[in-house]
Design a protein around this motif. Sequence first.
Motif, PDB file in Angstrom:
ATOM      1  N   TYR A 295       0.741  -1.396  -0.008  1.00  0.00           N
ATOM      2  CA  TYR A 295       0.091  -0.137   0.044  1.00  0.00           C
ATOM      3  C   TYR A 295       0.829   1.210  -0.005  1.00  0.00           C
ATOM      4  O   TYR A 295       2.021   1.300   0.801  1.00  0.00           O
ATOM      5  CB  TYR A 295      -0.871   0.022   1.266  1.00  0.00           C
ATOM      6  N   HIS A 296       0.524   2.271  -0.678  1.00  0.00           N
ATOM      7  CA  HIS A 296       0.871   3.620  -0.635  1.00  0.00           C
ATOM      8  C   HIS A 296      -0.163   4.624  -1.000  1.00  0.00           C
ATOM      9  O   HIS A 296      -1.342   4.124  -1.505  1.00  0.00           O
ATOM     10  CB  HIS A 296       2.206   3.848  -1.677  1.00  0.00           C
ATOM     11  N   GLU A 297      -0.193   5.610  -0.755  1.00  0.00           N
ATOM     12  CA  GLU A 297      -1.116   6.756  -0.496  1.00  0.00           C
ATOM     13  C   GLU A 297      -1.805   6.945  -2.046  1.00  0.00           C
ATOM     14  O   GLU A 297      -2.878   7.105  -2.247  1.00  0.00           O
ATOM     15  CB  GLU A 297      -0.860   7.968   0.217  1.00  0.00           C
ATOM     16  N   GLU A 298      -0.870   6.946  -3.009  1.00  0.00           N
ATOM     17  CA  GLU A 298      -1.655   7.182  -4.301  1.00  0.00           C
ATOM     18  C   GLU A 298      -2.503   6.095  -4.778  1.00  0.00           C
ATOM     19  O   GLU A 298      -3.214   6.382  -5.526  1.00  0.00           O
ATOM     20  CB  GLU A 298      -0.297   7.071  -5.522  1.00  0.00           C
ATOM     21  N   MET A 299      -2.487   4.833  -3.938  1.00  0.00           N
ATOM     22  CA  MET A 299      -3.521   3.700  -4.382  1.00  0.00           C
ATOM     23  C   MET A 299      -4.830   4.453  -4.106  1.00  0.00           C
ATOM     24  O   MET A 299      -5.811   3.639  -4.942  1.00  0.00           O
ATOM     25  CB  MET A 299      -3.067   2.524  -3.599  1.00  0.00           C
ATOM     26  N   ASP A 300      -5.012   5.034  -2.896  1.00  0.00           N
ATOM     27  CA  ASP A 300      -6.398   5.558  -2.776  1.00  0.00           C
ATOM     28  C   ASP A 300      -7.191   6.191  -3.903  1.00  0.00           C
ATOM     29  O   ASP A 300      -8.171   5.932  -4.269  1.00  0.00           O
ATOM     30  CB  ASP A 300      -6.288   6.261  -1.444  1.00  0.00           C
ATOM     31  N   ALA A 301      -6.280   7.171  -4.478  1.00  0.00           N
ATOM     32  CA  ALA A 301      -6.855   7.774  -5.781  1.00  0.00           C
ATOM     33  C   ALA A 301      -7.193   6.891  -6.886  1.00  0.00           C
ATOM     34  O   ALA A 301      -8.158   7.051  -7.415  1.00  0.00           O
ATOM     35  CB  ALA A 301      -5.909   8.861  -5.795  1.00  0.00           C
ATOM     36  N   GLY A 302      -6.133   5.892  -7.082  1.00  0.00           N
ATOM     37  CA  GLY A 302      -6.618   4.850  -7.974  1.00  0.00           C
ATOM     38  C   GLY A 302      -7.786   4.081  -7.904  1.00  0.00           C
ATOM     39  O   GLY A 302      -8.557   4.002  -8.641  1.00  0.00           O
ATOM     40  N   ASN A 305     -10.833   5.838  -8.400  1.00  0.00           N
ATOM     41  CA  ASN A 305     -11.328   5.847  -9.850  1.00  0.00           C
ATOM     42  C   ASN A 305     -11.778   4.948 -10.356  1.00  0.00           C
ATOM     43  O   ASN A 305     -12.525   4.946 -11.368  1.00  0.00           O
ATOM     44  CB  ASN A 305      -9.765   6.393 -10.449  1.00  0.00           C
TER      45      ASN A 305
END
Length: 558
Positions: A295-302, A305
């Motif tokens: 997990y990294h924070e950019e995954m939440d945005a992905g 989407n």
Amino acid sequence: MEAAESFGSGEGLNAVIDVLSTPVSVTDQDNRLVLVNDAFCTFVGRSKADLIGCFDYEIFPKEQAEILGGFDPISPGTKGDVSREARLVGDDGRIFVVVANKRAIEVGGSVYIVSVLTDITAYRQAEAHSKYLALHDSLSGLPNRVFLQDKIEKAMAQPQAFGLGGCLLCINLDRFVQVNDAYGYPTGDELIREFATRLQALVRSMDTVARLGGDGFAILLMDVRSKDAVSKLCRRILRAAQAPYTASGVEIKVGVSIGVVAGLEEVRSSAEALRRGDVALNVAKSEGGGRYRIYHEEMDAGRRNRVMIEAELRDALRSGMQLEVYYQPQISGEIISGVEALVRWNHPRLGLLGPAGFLPVAEESGLIIELGDFVLNAALTALRRWPDFRLAVNLSAIQLSDPQLARRIVAGLKQHGVPPERLELEITETAMLTADAATKANLRKLRDAGIRIALDDFGTGYSSLSHLQDIEIDRIKIDRSFIRNLGGRSDSAPIVQAVMYIARILGLDVIAEGVETEEQHRFLVEVGCNDFQGFLFSPPVPESQISGKSASPSSASN
């Protein structure tokens, strides 16, 4: 003994307490037994004659006697009963749990203590079992989500001995739904239990393996030194999961996807840890499964989407207005011999999307079944305009595992009046390598109906030749990556030549995809390849732009 005779004079009192089913005893001021009922004798396994006049420590082991005698009422003035729960060990080693209720009474000027023992062993066992059930999964015997969340909270609160401290792995079995559909829930349950056993064998005693429900599992790792250590464990889990399972007498192959939360020090709660693990897990699944992602924070945005794309795709399938099938010509010599159906999405927000923009979401959400039916129906409708063409349609591993797939395809051919030999279904090498019984059954039914099967992306997997005998194939499709590297730094000419040789030995047709230059085309002709597909001839185009049967390389601008 005179006190005993005084207290117990007459048979009436003995008869009264013998009626009681719970053990009753009376001791004098010196803590000697002066009266017991039959139930007490049965409880301690001795007769009344043996018990009267004995001290507690002569009946029970010293430790138990101290427990039972340690809370005797001091005097008759003590208000109410004094009660305590105690664990006693019988001569045979069995553990009893009793509640001892005591009261001091005065008789004839002397103080006596009346004790009533209630055996609550069965109740405590039932209570413990109920608590166990509340914290464990009944199918696998593993801790459940409630248990895991409590462990995560405790892990977050304690100091970490090593670098990452506590780490969380969220795990899903790939293609488990298809196992249940193909073989039934009892077989699926066997697989769940076997997978749980495999997971437990891979972790340390300090770690916790839990089942979250369905095909969802989690592992809480304690005192993890580094991300490298977590990655090594993930790779071991992937390998262990891919080994064949035997359930209900059949061999089953599945894989897993893993989402990792590497370090819990920045996580606010167990719910947040599980959410992050689920986000990373879904990224792994959307990329095809059989892998792990940290997990990294950019995954939440992905993830947000993907959720939006899924909702919009459902609407598009419901309305049928935004989805469109494009066709890329397949060339034999200088004529179009067939077309490959490729779906496009005229997305109102993102513009025209190719399959890479939404097929992973379709597979993750299960919409791939409905989307596949849409493409096949549209393509069969269009095929009426091209009576001499063969139609190629791609099938994903998820579609192939659908028990109703063959029936729907055969019904679609009959509905549109298309001979089955004009349909060619393309399956990937990966789908063939992981084919379960349902997939193999579908492929047999489709071939028995006269439908052709092509192996797409040939050469990009491994051990394919050993599987070509298990699943009958009509045509091999040389992957575009080999065509692209012809004459390049990593020249793939020997591979292409080997594929052509294998095809001739096995009597299979060959088509090369991704042909973009004259040099590639000439080489393929020289090694005996006669069927081609690629931008040298035509990109995928709408149905209206497929016309005529001429298709020379000079028509690439079409």
